[in-house]
Design a protein around this motif. Structure first.
Motif, mmCIF file in Angstrom:
data_model
loop_
_atom_site.group_PDB
_atom_site.id
_atom_site.type_symbol
_atom_site.label_atom_id
_atom_site.label_comp_id
_atom_site.label_asym_id
_atom_site.label_seq_id
_atom_site.Cartn_x
_atom_site.Cartn_y
_atom_site.Cartn_z
ATOM 1 N N GLY A 201 -2.543 16.533 4.797
ATOM 2 C CA GLY A 201 -3.792 16.144 4.141
ATOM 3 C C GLY A 201 -3.494 15.218 2.975
ATOM 4 O O GLY A 201 -2.707 14.288 3.096
ATOM 5 N N LEU A 202 -4.084 15.491 1.834
ATOM 6 C CA LEU A 202 -3.867 14.663 0.643
ATOM 7 C C LEU A 202 -2.898 15.320 -0.343
ATOM 8 O O LEU A 202 -2.756 14.860 -1.477
ATOM 9 N N LYS A 203 -2.217 16.375 0.092
ATOM 10 C CA LYS A 203 -1.274 17.089 -0.763
ATOM 11 C C LYS A 203 -0.221 16.127 -1.308
ATOM 12 O O LYS A 203 0.250 15.242 -0.587
ATOM 13 N N ALA B 211 2.988 5.762 6.625
ATOM 14 C CA ALA B 211 4.433 5.498 6.635
ATOM 15 C C ALA B 211 4.922 4.853 5.342
ATOM 16 O O ALA B 211 5.802 3.993 5.344
ATOM 17 N N SER B 212 4.361 5.276 4.215
ATOM 18 C CA SER B 212 4.778 4.779 2.916
ATOM 19 C C SER B 212 6.152 5.341 2.587
ATOM 20 O O SER B 212 6.478 6.468 2.964
ATOM 21 N N SER B 213 6.970 4.575 1.855
ATOM 22 C CA SER B 213 8.304 5.084 1.535
ATOM 23 C C SER B 213 8.878 4.448 0.288
ATOM 24 O O SER B 213 8.531 3.329 -0.085
ATOM 25 N N LEU C 41 11.645 9.281 -0.781
ATOM 26 C CA LEU C 41 11.312 9.984 -2.020
ATOM 27 C C LEU C 41 9.831 10.299 -2.144
ATOM 28 O O LEU C 41 9.441 11.089 -3.002
ATOM 29 N N LEU C 42 8.993 9.703 -1.304
ATOM 30 C CA LEU C 42 7.566 10.047 -1.295
ATOM 31 C C LEU C 42 7.352 11.280 -0.427
ATOM 32 O O LEU C 42 7.927 11.400 0.657
ATOM 33 N N LYS C 43 6.504 12.154 -0.901
ATOM 34 C CA LYS C 43 6.147 13.343 -0.126
ATOM 35 C C LYS C 43 4.850 13.056 0.621
ATOM 36 O O LYS C 43 3.953 12.400 0.091
ATOM 37 N N ASN C 44 4.745 13.557 1.842
ATOM 38 C CA ASN C 44 3.541 13.412 2.659
ATOM 39 C C ASN C 44 3.121 11.940 2.822
ATOM 40 O O ASN C 44 1.997 11.559 2.510
ATOM 41 N N PRO C 45 4.006 11.103 3.331
ATOM 42 C CA PRO C 45 3.715 9.673 3.423
ATOM 43 C C PRO C 45 2.712 9.288 4.506
ATOM 44 O O PRO C 45 2.191 8.170 4.482
ATOM 45 N N LYS D 159 -0.673 10.342 12.038
ATOM 46 C CA LYS D 159 -1.829 10.352 11.138
ATOM 47 C C LYS D 159 -1.757 9.175 10.171
ATOM 48 O O LYS D 159 -0.703 8.565 9.988
ATOM 49 N N TYR D 160 -2.882 8.893 9.544
ATOM 50 C CA TYR D 160 -2.956 7.862 8.508
ATOM 51 C C TYR D 160 -4.040 8.260 7.511
ATOM 52 O O TYR D 160 -4.911 9.090 7.791
#
Length: 177
Positions: free
Chosen positions: A15-17, A170-172, A6-10, A49-50
């Motif tokens: 970028g930071l979008k 890799a947040s989720s 459910l997180l976008k761009n994890p 990326k991170y």
């Protein structure tokens, strides 16, 4: 729905979008390529990326509107398990601080339940400079869930100019229906 993050761009691929920068101290948030200077490779080779922090506190947040994600009030009121995950690490040459706060929110964005991993200090000499996972599953939180707030970040412990703070990727958020 259970297989959709459910997180976008994890990982910072965009970028930071999609992230609201709550605190953007020091030299500010930055996205870097794996493994980065003085850093370990990530266990999942598809994550390239991170996000990295600086010498003053950097915190970023997403608030997920579960109805906008296609879930119904009836589905949400079942109280299905919600699992949140985040991965963090330090550089090998500088210590850092990491924190994570997740809130389950009702329709008025009032807190139903929360999880906090507060001010975890990481020393690369004793930590081994490895990617570490934080995971928490919310259960039995009742009815009324409509939003989830996910906020994480940190800083370095030596106040060095640049991006020597905690790294996150890799947040989720997964809702098990």
């Amino acid at each position: 729905m259970a297989n959709k993050n459910l997180l976008k761009n994890p990982n910072g691929d965009d970028g930071l979008k999609y992230w609201e920068l709550i605190k953007n101290g020091g030299d500010r948030w930055k996205v870097e390529d794996m493994p980065g200077d003085c850093g370990p490779a990530f266990i999942d080779k598809t994550v390239t990326k991170y996000f990295t922090t600086s010498y003053q506190m950097c915190l970023k947040q997403q608030v997920v509107d579960l109805l906008e994600e296609g879930l119904t009030a009836e589905e949400l009121d079942r109280g299905s398990p919600v699992t949140v995950e985040d991965w963090y690490c330090s550089r090998s040459d500088c210590g850092c601080v990491y924190q994570l706060t997740v809130h389950l929110l009702d329709k008025n964005k009032e807190v139903i339940e929360n999880f906090k991993k507060e001010r975890l200090e990481i020393d690369p000499e004793t930590d081994g400079c490895l990617w570490r996972q934080v995971q928490h599953t919310f259960t039995e939180y009742g009815q009324g869930l409509r939003f989830i707030s996910f906020e994480h970040g940190g800083k370095d412990t030596k106040f060095w100019s640049g991006w020597y703070g905690v790294r996150v990727t890799a947040s989720s958020i997964f809702l098990e229906l």
